[in-house]
Scaffold this motif. Structure first.
Motif, mmCIF file in Angstrom:
data_model
loop_
_atom_site.group_PDB
_atom_site.id
_atom_site.type_symbol
_atom_site.label_atom_id
_atom_site.label_comp_id
_atom_site.label_asym_id
_atom_site.label_seq_id
_atom_site.Cartn_x
_atom_site.Cartn_y
_atom_site.Cartn_z
ATOM 1 N N GLY A 175 77.715 20.235 58.372
ATOM 2 C CA GLY A 175 78.433 21.431 57.953
ATOM 3 C C GLY A 175 78.209 21.777 56.485
ATOM 4 N N HIS A 176 77.796 20.784 55.687
ATOM 5 C CA HIS A 176 77.516 21.067 54.279
ATOM 6 C C HIS A 176 76.279 21.951 54.145
ATOM 7 C CE1 HIS A 176 80.037 17.675 52.385
ATOM 8 N NE2 HIS A 176 80.368 18.793 51.765
ATOM 9 N N ALA A 177 76.304 22.818 53.141
ATOM 10 C CA ALA A 177 75.156 23.664 52.824
ATOM 11 C C ALA A 177 74.811 23.459 51.357
ATOM 12 C CB ALA A 177 75.479 25.131 53.098
ATOM 13 N N LEU A 178 73.545 23.213 51.071
ATOM 14 C CA LEU A 178 73.099 22.927 49.710
ATOM 15 C C LEU A 178 72.108 24.008 49.272
ATOM 16 C CD1 LEU A 178 72.328 19.411 48.360
ATOM 17 C CD2 LEU A 178 70.966 21.366 47.642
ATOM 18 N N VAL A 198 66.670 34.597 49.838
ATOM 19 C CA VAL A 198 67.145 33.357 50.463
ATOM 20 C C VAL A 198 65.991 32.720 51.223
ATOM 21 C CG1 VAL A 198 68.796 32.308 52.056
ATOM 22 C CG2 VAL A 198 69.482 34.301 50.682
ATOM 23 N N GLY A 199 65.549 31.549 50.752
ATOM 24 C CA GLY A 199 64.491 30.810 51.420
ATOM 25 C C GLY A 199 65.064 29.583 52.096
ATOM 26 N N GLY A 200 65.396 29.697 53.369
ATOM 27 C CA GLY A 200 66.075 28.626 54.082
ATOM 28 C C GLY A 200 65.133 27.694 54.812
ATOM 29 N N VAL A 201 65.540 26.426 54.920
ATOM 30 C CA VAL A 201 64.772 25.409 55.643
ATOM 31 C C VAL A 201 65.359 25.265 57.046
ATOM 32 C CG1 VAL A 201 64.021 22.999 55.697
ATOM 33 C CG2 VAL A 201 64.295 24.177 53.492
ATOM 34 N N GLY A 202 64.509 25.342 58.042
ATOM 35 C CA GLY A 202 64.995 25.152 59.411
ATOM 36 C C GLY A 202 65.546 26.433 60.005
ATOM 37 N N GLU A 203 66.175 26.275 61.168
ATOM 38 C CA GLU A 203 66.530 27.440 61.971
ATOM 39 C C GLU A 203 67.648 28.280 61.385
ATOM 40 O OE1 GLU A 203 67.874 28.499 66.576
ATOM 41 O OE2 GLU A 203 67.163 26.483 66.043
ATOM 42 N N SER A 239 69.501 27.692 58.191
ATOM 43 C CA SER A 239 69.883 27.565 56.782
ATOM 44 C C SER A 239 69.958 28.917 56.077
ATOM 45 C CB SER A 239 68.897 26.660 56.040
ATOM 46 O OG SER A 239 69.032 25.316 56.441
ATOM 47 N N GLY A 240 68.967 29.772 56.324
ATOM 48 C CA GLY A 240 68.963 31.080 55.676
ATOM 49 C C GLY A 240 70.171 31.907 56.050
ATOM 50 N N GLU A 241 70.527 31.878 57.323
ATOM 51 C CA GLU A 241 71.686 32.640 57.807
ATOM 52 C C GLU A 241 72.978 32.125 57.186
ATOM 53 O OE1 GLU A 241 74.349 32.597 61.872
ATOM 54 O OE2 GLU A 241 72.217 32.076 61.993
ATOM 55 N N VAL A 242 73.173 30.799 57.210
ATOM 56 C CA VAL A 242 74.425 30.211 56.705
ATOM 57 C C VAL A 242 74.571 30.447 55.202
ATOM 58 C CG1 VAL A 242 75.625 28.023 56.311
ATOM 59 C CG2 VAL A 242 74.573 28.485 58.535
#
Length: 419
Positions: free
Chosen positions: A114-117, A172-177, A179-182
């Protein structure tokens, strides 16, 4: 969780961001290891200048919307963890990851699904994937499913935070499915467009935003030096380049530095396919202080025992930020010539002499920062009246509007129409 977001590193990037989140109703934890800075913000006192920040700090403090801690591990009490630590490079063009690694090591035992970094600081290409891999390696998290990691680069100009946080596109450059959305949702309250991309493209966009400006400003500085060689006027040449020409656009010369521009090119240069290109750009800027010193020597002879007034310590006009300012390099070079250096800056926190003291009986005056306080005929008149009769003024910014990088005070005053 106790907090919506924790900001690790409450300096000139992190503190305004923390205040902006708190001002929009988020529960914020500010993490900062500088005890003086923590004491200041706990007392609702901004430790540096940023337009609008003092009022915002007072407002969120009164509402109890923000708390402060000196422990990185406390950031795990928030759902979102934003890292805004300094990201230096070693002198031999290698990225220094120690601060980020240290923060990750403090957080590792406490992270849970649940954590987001979010990495907000400028980082080298591949760093976001490294951080995600580091968490997966040491804790076994599925990145983008259990733990969310993204790079959301900060591209806001000093002195414009509260204006640009709501207007500049948020990359927003997210890792995985997911991360970007969250992590994109965290920044939605600012109302700026959210632009989703890959981590490495977000990293490159930030680095090359600064490289573009650094390179653009190197051209007029290089031209300024060449004009001195040929006895030409750089401001007239730039006017000839730009005037009514659709492919002009040459910028003006000056001291180009600051904590971003002066180092961020190294994040690309470390693994550059064209090694040395950006180092050459850096060398142009780094040569400007020596160019000024040499120009004074050509006009005054030896600087030993000569009084040189340096106006401005900040790296940029109308800011109190002197980090990585070339003014300090200029001062060191002047001292190596055994000059008597007097310094004045009306904004920085470093103690300096008054303007009147600095220019009194000066043999030379260098406008190192183009503060608004240094513009106008009154300033030039004061220099012409208080400095030596044959004092030389070095004004690469053309602060006085005389279109002269070097000139005698009386000459500059006459050209600018101030006498």
């Amino acid at each position: 969780m106790e907090f919506d977001v924790a900001i690790i590193g409450c300096g000139r990037v992190g503190l305004p961001l923390a205040l902006s989140f708190a001002d929009r109703g988020l529960r914020v934890l500010g993490v900062e290891n500088d005890p003086e800075r923590v004491a200041a913000v706990r007392a609702a006192r901004m430790p540096f200048e940023e337009p609008g920040a003092q009022e915002t700090l007072e407002r969120v403090t009164a509402r109890g919307a923000i708390e402060w801690t000196e422990r990185v591990a406390d950031a795990a009490r928030a759902e979102h963890i934003v890292i805004t630590l300094g990201t230096p490079s070693f002198s031999h063009i290698e990225i220094d990851m120690r601060d980020i690694r240290s923060a990750l090591d403090d957080l590792l035992p406490l992270l849970r699904p649940g954590h987001a970094l979010t990495l907000r600081s400028t980082i080298a290409p591949g760093t976001t994937d490294f951080v995600a891999g580091y968490l997966a390696k040491h804790r076994g998290f599925a990145i983008g499913e259990e733990i969310f990691v993204a790079h959301v680069p900060e591209r806001i100009a000093a002195g414009r935070f509260f204006e640009e946080i709501v207007s500049l596109p948020c990359i927003v450059g997210g890792v995985g499915e997911r991360s970007g959305e969250v992590i994109g949702r965290l920044f939605e309250p600012f109302g700026a467009p959210i632009v989703q991309t890959t981590p490495v493209q977000a990293e490159l966009a930030k680095i090359w935003t600064n490289i573009l400006r650094y390179t653009m400003f190197a051209l007029p500085n290089r031209l300024m030096m060449e004009c001195e060689m040929y006895g030409a006027n750089v401001f007239e040449v730039i006017d000839l380049i730009n005037r009514d020409y659709p492919r002009g656009g040459m910028a003006m010369p000056g001291f180009t530095a600051g904590t971003c521009l002066r180092k961020d090119f190294t994040f690309s240069e470390e693994r550059s396919p064209a090694p040395g290109m950006l180092l050459a750009v850096s060398r142009v800027h780094e040569s400007v202080p020596l160019f000024i010193v040499d120009g004074l020597k050509r006009r005054l002879g030896s600087l030993q025992g000569r009084k040189v007034a340096v106006l401005g310590l900040a790296f940029k006009a109308d800011t109190d930020d002197e980090r990585d300012s070339l003014s300090h390099k200029l001062i060191r070079l002047l001292e190596r010539e055994l000059a008597d250096v007097a310094v004045h800056d009306p904004l920085v926190r470093t103690p300096t002499q008054s303007f009147d003291e600095a220019i009194l009986d000066a043999d030379a005056v260098v406008v190192a920062t183009n503060h608004s306080a240094f513009r106008g005929p009154g300033v030039l008149r004061a220099i012409a009246d208080s400095a030596k009769t044959d004092a030389v003024i070095a004004d690469p910014w053309d602060t006085f509007g005389a279109a002269q990088v070097f000139g005698f005070a009386s000459e500059i005053a006459a050209l600018s129409g101030s006498r």
